[in-house]
Design a protein around this motif. Structure first.
Motif, PDB file in Angstrom:
ATOM      1  N   LEU A   1       0.893  -1.139   0.005  1.00  0.00           N
ATOM      2  CA  LEU A   1      -0.178  -0.125  -0.090  1.00  0.00           C
ATOM      3  C   LEU A   1       0.854   1.252  -0.007  1.00  0.00           C
ATOM      4  O   LEU A   1       0.508   2.093  -0.654  1.00  0.00           O
TER       5      LEU A   1
ATOM      6  N   SER B   1       2.525   1.885  -3.418  1.00  0.00           N
ATOM      7  CA  SER B   1       1.683   1.999  -4.558  1.00  0.00           C
ATOM      8  C   SER B   1       1.066   3.632  -4.203  1.00  0.00           C
ATOM      9  O   SER B   1       0.931   4.140  -5.015  1.00  0.00           O
ATOM     10  N   ALA B   2       0.977   3.873  -2.767  1.00  0.00           N
ATOM     11  CA  ALA B   2       0.485   5.434  -2.698  1.00  0.00           C
ATOM     12  C   ALA B   2       1.547   6.338  -3.078  1.00  0.00           C
ATOM     13  O   ALA B   2       1.036   7.245  -3.812  1.00  0.00           O
TER      14      ALA B   2
ATOM     15  N   PHE C   1       1.379   6.515  -7.019  1.00  0.00           N
ATOM     16  CA  PHE C   1       0.396   6.953  -7.391  1.00  0.00           C
ATOM     17  C   PHE C   1       0.616   8.648  -7.211  1.00  0.00           C
ATOM     18  O   PHE C   1       0.385   9.391  -8.185  1.00  0.00           O
TER      19      PHE C   1
ATOM     20  N   MET D   1       0.501   5.906 -12.454  1.00  0.00           N
ATOM     21  CA  MET D   1      -0.706   6.045 -11.660  1.00  0.00           C
ATOM     22  C   MET D   1      -1.494   4.696 -11.932  1.00  0.00           C
ATOM     23  O   MET D   1      -2.015   4.055 -11.027  1.00  0.00           O
ATOM     24  N   MET D   2      -1.817   4.416 -13.130  1.00  0.00           N
ATOM     25  CA  MET D   2      -2.302   3.168 -13.556  1.00  0.00           C
ATOM     26  C   MET D   2      -1.913   1.705 -12.706  1.00  0.00           C
ATOM     27  O   MET D   2      -2.332   1.047 -12.083  1.00  0.00           O
TER      28      MET D   2
ATOM     29  N   VAL E   1      -2.362   1.510  -9.118  1.00  0.00           N
ATOM     30  CA  VAL E   1      -3.362   0.749  -8.887  1.00  0.00           C
ATOM     31  C   VAL E   1      -3.397  -0.800  -8.983  1.00  0.00           C
ATOM     32  O   VAL E   1      -3.916  -1.384  -8.163  1.00  0.00           O
TER      33      VAL E   1
ATOM     34  N   ASN F   1      -1.661  -2.019  -5.995  1.00  0.00           N
ATOM     35  CA  ASN F   1      -2.729  -2.212  -5.075  1.00  0.00           C
ATOM     36  C   ASN F   1      -3.640  -3.540  -5.046  1.00  0.00           C
ATOM     37  O   ASN F   1      -3.668  -4.198  -4.200  1.00  0.00           O
ATOM     38  N   LEU F   2      -4.250  -3.630  -6.371  1.00  0.00           N
ATOM     39  CA  LEU F   2      -5.079  -4.780  -6.673  1.00  0.00           C
ATOM     40  C   LEU F   2      -4.482  -5.966  -6.291  1.00  0.00           C
ATOM     41  O   LEU F   2      -5.070  -6.956  -5.660  1.00  0.00           O
TER      42      LEU F   2
ATOM     43  N   PHE G   1      -3.730  -6.482  -2.520  1.00  0.00           N
ATOM     44  CA  PHE G   1      -5.003  -6.975  -1.970  1.00  0.00           C
ATOM     45  C   PHE G   1      -5.637  -8.311  -2.212  1.00  0.00           C
ATOM     46  O   PHE G   1      -6.128  -9.130  -1.294  1.00  0.00           O
ATOM     47  N   SER G   2      -5.373  -8.754  -3.555  1.00  0.00           N
ATOM     48  CA  SER G   2      -5.741 -10.025  -4.011  1.00  0.00           C
ATOM     49  C   SER G   2      -5.061 -11.171  -3.107  1.00  0.00           C
ATOM     50  O   SER G   2      -5.635 -12.149  -2.764  1.00  0.00           O
TER      51      SER G   2
ATOM     52  N   PHE H   1      -3.804 -10.654  -0.196  1.00  0.00           N
ATOM     53  CA  PHE H   1      -4.068 -10.365   1.227  1.00  0.00           C
ATOM     54  C   PHE H   1      -5.597 -11.248   1.217  1.00  0.00           C
ATOM     55  O   PHE H   1      -5.785 -11.757   2.290  1.00  0.00           O
ATOM     56  N   HIS H   2      -6.591 -11.092   0.247  1.00  0.00           N
ATOM     57  CA  HIS H   2      -7.758 -11.851   0.722  1.00  0.00           C
ATOM     58  C   HIS H   2      -7.715 -13.182   0.040  1.00  0.00           C
ATOM     59  O   HIS H   2      -8.727 -13.849   0.399  1.00  0.00           O
TER      60      HIS H   2
ATOM     61  N   GLY I   1      -8.751  -9.682  -7.662  1.00  0.00           N
ATOM     62  CA  GLY I   1      -7.929  -8.522  -8.089  1.00  0.00           C
ATOM     63  C   GLY I   1      -7.084  -9.122  -8.989  1.00  0.00           C
ATOM     64  O   GLY I   1      -6.862  -7.929  -9.852  1.00  0.00           O
TER      65      GLY I   1
ATOM     66  N   ALA J   1      -7.742   7.221 -13.595  1.00  0.00           N
ATOM     67  CA  ALA J   1      -6.840   6.589 -12.467  1.00  0.00           C
ATOM     68  C   ALA J   1      -7.307   6.881 -11.107  1.00  0.00           C
ATOM     69  O   ALA J   1      -6.984   5.924 -10.334  1.00  0.00           O
TER      70      ALA J   1
ATOM     71  N   LEU K   1      -9.967   4.635 -10.268  1.00  0.00           N
ATOM     72  CA  LEU K   1      -9.443   3.347 -10.157  1.00  0.00           C
ATOM     73  C   LEU K   1      -8.899   3.111  -8.805  1.00  0.00           C
ATOM     74  O   LEU K   1      -8.812   1.798  -8.307  1.00  0.00           O
ATOM     75  N   TYR K   2      -8.122   4.010  -8.453  1.00  0.00           N
ATOM     76  CA  TYR K   2      -7.377   3.956  -7.295  1.00  0.00           C
ATOM     77  C   TYR K   2      -8.569   3.616  -5.896  1.00  0.00           C
ATOM     78  O   TYR K   2      -8.068   3.004  -5.063  1.00  0.00           O
TER      79      TYR K   2
ATOM     80  N   SER L   1      -9.775   0.265  -6.271  1.00  0.00           N
ATOM     81  CA  SER L   1      -8.918  -0.630  -5.447  1.00  0.00           C
ATOM     82  C   SER L   1      -8.827  -0.637  -4.088  1.00  0.00           C
ATOM     83  O   SER L   1      -8.931  -1.656  -3.442  1.00  0.00           O
TER      84      SER L   1
ATOM     85  N   TYR M   1     -11.975  -2.443  -2.928  1.00  0.00           N
ATOM     86  CA  TYR M   1     -11.674  -4.076  -2.971  1.00  0.00           C
ATOM     87  C   TYR M   1     -10.873  -4.381  -1.846  1.00  0.00           C
ATOM     88  O   TYR M   1     -11.211  -5.443  -1.175  1.00  0.00           O
ATOM     89  N   GLY M   2      -9.973  -3.560  -1.495  1.00  0.00           N
ATOM     90  CA  GLY M   2      -8.981  -4.056  -0.153  1.00  0.00           C
ATOM     91  C   GLY M   2      -9.944  -3.947   0.917  1.00  0.00           C
ATOM     92  O   GLY M   2      -9.750  -5.018   1.749  1.00  0.00           O
TER      93      GLY M   2
ATOM     94  N   GLY N   1     -13.097  -6.954  -0.260  1.00  0.00           N
ATOM     95  CA  GLY N   1     -12.766  -8.175  -0.944  1.00  0.00           C
ATOM     96  C   GLY N   1     -13.851  -8.724  -2.107  1.00  0.00           C
ATOM     97  O   GLY N   1     -13.777  -9.573  -2.474  1.00  0.00           O
TER      98      GLY N   1
ATOM     99  N   THR O   1     -16.133  -6.679  -5.442  1.00  0.00           N
ATOM    100  CA  THR O   1     -16.248  -5.581  -6.521  1.00  0.00           C
ATOM    101  C   THR O   1     -17.578  -5.285  -7.026  1.00  0.00           C
ATOM    102  O   THR O   1     -17.928  -4.187  -7.576  1.00  0.00           O
TER     103      THR O   1
END
Lengths: 108, 495
Positions: free
Chosen positions: A16, A19-20, A23, A46-47, A50, A53-54, A57-58, A60-61, A66, B177, B180-181, B184, B187-188, B191, B193
Motif C-alpha cells: 500500500l 503504491s500510494a 500514485f 498512476m495506473m 492501482v 494495490n489490486l 489486496f488479492s 491478502f484476501h 484482484g 486513474a 480506479l485507485y 482498488s 476492493y481492499g 474483498g 467488487t
C-alpha cells in the motif's frame, strides 16, 4: 524455525505504501509537467500503482478477483496509451511541438 | 455463461453488430473520385447507424415485460432502470446521427468510422447504466471514454479539434486513474467488487477514514465525468473544439451515463455513508452552479456559453443527488431522471441549431453572438426553434426545462435542504440573462453583416430538431407520462 518467504510474507501495508507513493508521483507529474510524453508516462505510473494495490489486496484476501481486475486494467491502459499517442502524433503534425502549455487556442 | 445470459445484453449486441457492419461497409466501399472522397454522403453508414441505434431502442422496449434480468454472475442487470437509460441514450445517439451527415460533408470529413465510434460510445453508456459491479462499470466507462476521445479529435487536421481531444484525453485519463485507485481501496476493504457486497460490508463499518477516502476518490473521478466544478476546466475547451454534433452528444450522453452510474453506485454501494457523500455533492453542486452560471454571463461565443450552461445544469442535478443522500430516500433521484430526459432534448436541440448554422455558413459563422443578430427575422423558423430551446434551458413554465427543475428542486426541498433549493433557484434566475440575451440578439438587433445561409433547414437535421422541439414542448405540457415511467423505474430499481 528460520523465517522464510512462505512463513513470513511481505505484509500487505508495504504494498500500500509503495503504491500510494507511486500514485502521488504520477499525479504530481500529470499536474506539473508540460511535455505530453512525460504526462503520458505519469498516467501510466498512476495506473500501475492501482495494479500493485489490486494484486497486493488479492494476495491478502487470497482470491483471484484482484488478479482478474488487473488483467482488465492493463488491457484498457494499453488501449488508452494507443489513443494518447495517436493524439500526440496528430498534434505534432499540426504544431511541431508537444509542450501542452502551448496549446491555448481556446480560453476564457 | 449460458445463452440465456445474453438476453439482457441484446440491445448492446444490436449496437455491436451495427458498429461492425458500418466498419465493414466502409472497408468494402469502392472509391472512384479520390478528390471528393470525404465530402460525399455515406448513405449506407448513416442508415446502418440509424438502424442500430433505433434497433437498440426497440430491443430494449421489447424486453420490458418480466422481472429484472440479472446476468453474468450478477454483475449486470437489465431492469426498468437499464431500459429507461438505454432508450434515452439510443434516442440521443439517433438524433446525433441525423444531425451529423451534412455537417461532416460541409467540413470535408465525412467518414464511416465516425458512426462506428458513436455506436461504440453508446454501447459503453448502455453497459454503464446496467452495471452492478465495479469491474463492469470501469470497463464500460473506458469504452465510452476512449471512443469519445477519438470523436473529439475527428477533425484531425484542425488544431482546435486536436486541442479539444488532448484536453479531454488528459483529464479523462487522470480522472479514471483516480477513480480506479478508489475502486482498488474498496476492493481492499471488502474483498469484493459488486455494489451489493460492498454496500453490506461498508454499511457495517460506518464512516471509517479509509471508507471515506475511497468513496471520495470514486466521487472525484465521476465528478470529472459530469464536469462538476472544480473539475470542470476541460469542458468549455472540449465542447468548443469538438465537431458540433459531437459536442451536442457529449453534453447529454456521457454526462447522463455518468449520472446514472453515480446514482446506482452511491445508493447501492455507499449507502452506509450517505450523509457524508451528500455533503460532498452539496459542495460540488453549489460550486458547479456558481461557476457555470457566472462564467456563462461573460461569454460572447455561443457554443462556449452553452458549454458553461451545461456545467450549470450538471450543478442543478448534483443538488438532487445530494438530497438523495441527505434524506436517504430515492424521491429526489426520480427528479434527476426527469431532468436528464428533459435536458437531453433541449440541449441536443440547442447545439443542433448551432450545428445547422455552421453547416450552412462554414466560413462566415464563428459561433459569436454578433453573428446571430438578425437571424430571427431572416430565418424565422430557425430563430423560433433556437428560442424554444433557450427558453426551455432557462426553465420557463410550459417547457421541459421547467418540469425538470421543478421535480429536482421539490425533491431538494422535501429532503430538508430548502436553502440549497433557494440558491439553485436564484442562480437559475441569473441564467435567464445569458439565455434571453441570445434571443434578443436574434430578433431585435440589426446585424453588422448578414449571415448568408446556403440552404434552408431540411433533411435529417430538420427531423432531429423537430423531434427535440416536440419532445421539449410535450414534456413541458404533459409531464405525467414521463413521471409515471420514472416512478415505475424506481419501483423495481431497489429490488
Amino acid at each position: 524455525m528460520e523465517p522464510t518467504s512462505a512463513t513470513m510474507p511481505i505484509p500487505v501495508d508495504w504494498y500500500l505504501y509503495l503504491s500510494a507513493v507511486l500514485f502521488l508521483i504520477g499525479a504530481v507529474g500529470v499536474l506539473t509537467r508540460r511535455n505530453l510524453f512525460i504526462i503520458l508516462f505519469s498516467i501510466e505510473l498512476m495506473m500501475n500503482a492501482v495494479n500493485l494495490n489490486l494484486v497486493g489486496f488479492s494476495r491478502f484476501h487470497e482470491d483471484m478477483l484482484g488478479h482478474n481486475f488487473v488483467l482488465f486494467t492493463m488491457a484498457i491502459a494499453a488501449a488508452e496509451a494507443a489513443v494518447g499517442l495517436a493524439i500526440a502524433v496528430a498534434l505534432f503534425r499540426n504544431r511541431q511541438t508537444l509542450m501542452v502549455d502551448l496549446f491555448t487556442r481556446m480560453k476564457g | 455463461m449460458k445463452a440465456a445470459d445474453l438476453i439482457a445484453v441484446i440491445p448492446e449486441l444490436v449496437l455491436l453488430v451495427a458498429a461492425c457492419a458500418v466498419l465493414l461497409a466502409e472497408a468494402f466501399r469502392k472509391e472512384r473520385e479520390a478528390s471528393s472522397l470525404r465530402g460525399r454522403p455515406r448513405r449506407v453508414a448513416v442508415a446502418l447507424a440509424l438502424a442500430g441505434t433505433l434497433g437498440s431502442v426497440v430491443a430494449s422496449l421489447a424486453l420490458v415485460p418480466g422481472e429484472a434480468r440479472v446476468t453474468f454472475n450478477a454483475t449486470f442487470v437489465l431492469d426498468e432502470w437499464g431500459i429507461f437509460f438505454n432508450v434515452l441514450f439510443g434516442v440521443a445517439a439517433a438524433l446525433t446521427v441525423l444531425l451529423s451527415p451534412r455537417y461532416l460533408q460541409a467540413h470535408d470529413r465525412h467518414l464511416g468510422e465516425y458512426y462506428a465510434l458513436l455506436l461504440f460510445t453508446l454501447i459503453g453508456m448502455d453497459l454503464l447504466a446496467g452495471a452492478r459491479d465495479f469491474l463492469v462499470f470501469y470497463v464500460a466507462l473506458e469504452l465510452m471514454a476512449i471512443s469519445s476521445y477519438l470523436l473529439a479529435a475527428f477533425f484531425r487536421y484542425r488544431l482546435r479539434s486536436n486541442e479539444s481531444s488532448l484536453k479531454y484525453f488528459l483529464t479523462g485519463a487522470f480522472a479514471s486513474a483516480v477513480l480506479l485507485y478508489g475502486i482498488s481501496l474498496l476492493y481492499g476493504q471488502t474483498g469484493a467488487t459488486d455494489y451489493w457486497t460492498i454496500g453490506r460490508i461498508l454499511g457495517s463499518e460506518g464512516a471509517a477514514p479509509a471508507v471515506l477516502l475511497s468513496v471520495f476518490l470514486v466521487g472525484v473521478g465521476l465528478a470529472f465525468k459530469v464536469s462538476a466544478a472544480p473539475f470542470h476546466m476541460w469542458t468549455p475547451d472540449v465542447y468548443q473544439g469538438a465537431p458540433t454534433p459531437i459536442t451536442a452528444f457529449f453534453s447529454v450522453g456521457p454526462k447522463a451515463a455518468a449520472f446514472s452510474v453515480i446514482i446506482a453506485a452511491f445508493i447501492f454501494g455507499f449507502g452506509g455513508v450517505a450523509k457524508e457523500w451528500s455533503v460532498f455533492f452539496i459542495v460540488l453542486g453549489i460550486a458547479t452552479m456558481l461557476v457555470g452560471n457566472v462564467v456563462a454571463l461573460v461569454q460572447t461565443n455561443v457554443k462556449r456559453m452553452l458549454a458553461y450552461s451545461s456545467i450549470a445544469h450538471a450543478g442543478y442535478m448534483l443538488t438532487g443527488l445530494a438530497a438523495v443522500g441527505w434524506s436517504r430516500d430515492v424521491y429526489p433521484a426520480m427528479g434527476v431522471l426527469v431532468y436528464l430526459a428533459a435536458y437531453t432534448f433541449m440541449n441536443l436541440g440547442a447545439f443542433g441549431v448551432l450545428g445547422y448554422l455552421k453547416t450552412e455558413a462554414p466560413s462566415s459563422f464563428d459561433y459569436s453572438l454578433g453573428r446571430l443578430a438578425g437571424l430571427g427575422r431572416r430565418s424565422p423558423w430557425v430563430g423560433l426553434l433556437f428560442s424554444l430551446f433557450l427558453i426551455s434551458l432557462t426553465g420557463i413554465p410550459g417547457t421541459a426545462g421547467f418540469i425538470g427543475k421543478f421535480w429536482v428542486f421539490s425533491g431538494v426541498v422535501l429532503a430538508d435542504l430548502w436553502w440549497l433549493a433557494v440558491i439553485a433557484v436564484v442562480l437559475s434566475a441569473v441564467a435567464a440573462y445569458f439565455y434571453l440575451r441570445v434571443i434578443i440578439y436574434m430578433f431585435f438587433r440589426e446585424p453588422e453583416e448578414q449571415l448568408v445561409l446556403d440552404r434552408p433547414l431540411r433533411g435529417g437535421a430538420a427531423v432531429a430538431l423537430a423531434v427535440c422541439a416536440i419532445a421539449t414542448v410535450v414534456i413541458g405540457v404533459l409531464p405525467a407520462r414521463l413521471w409515471d415511467a420514472v416512478t415505475e423505474v424506481f419501483a423495481t430499481f431497489l429490488g
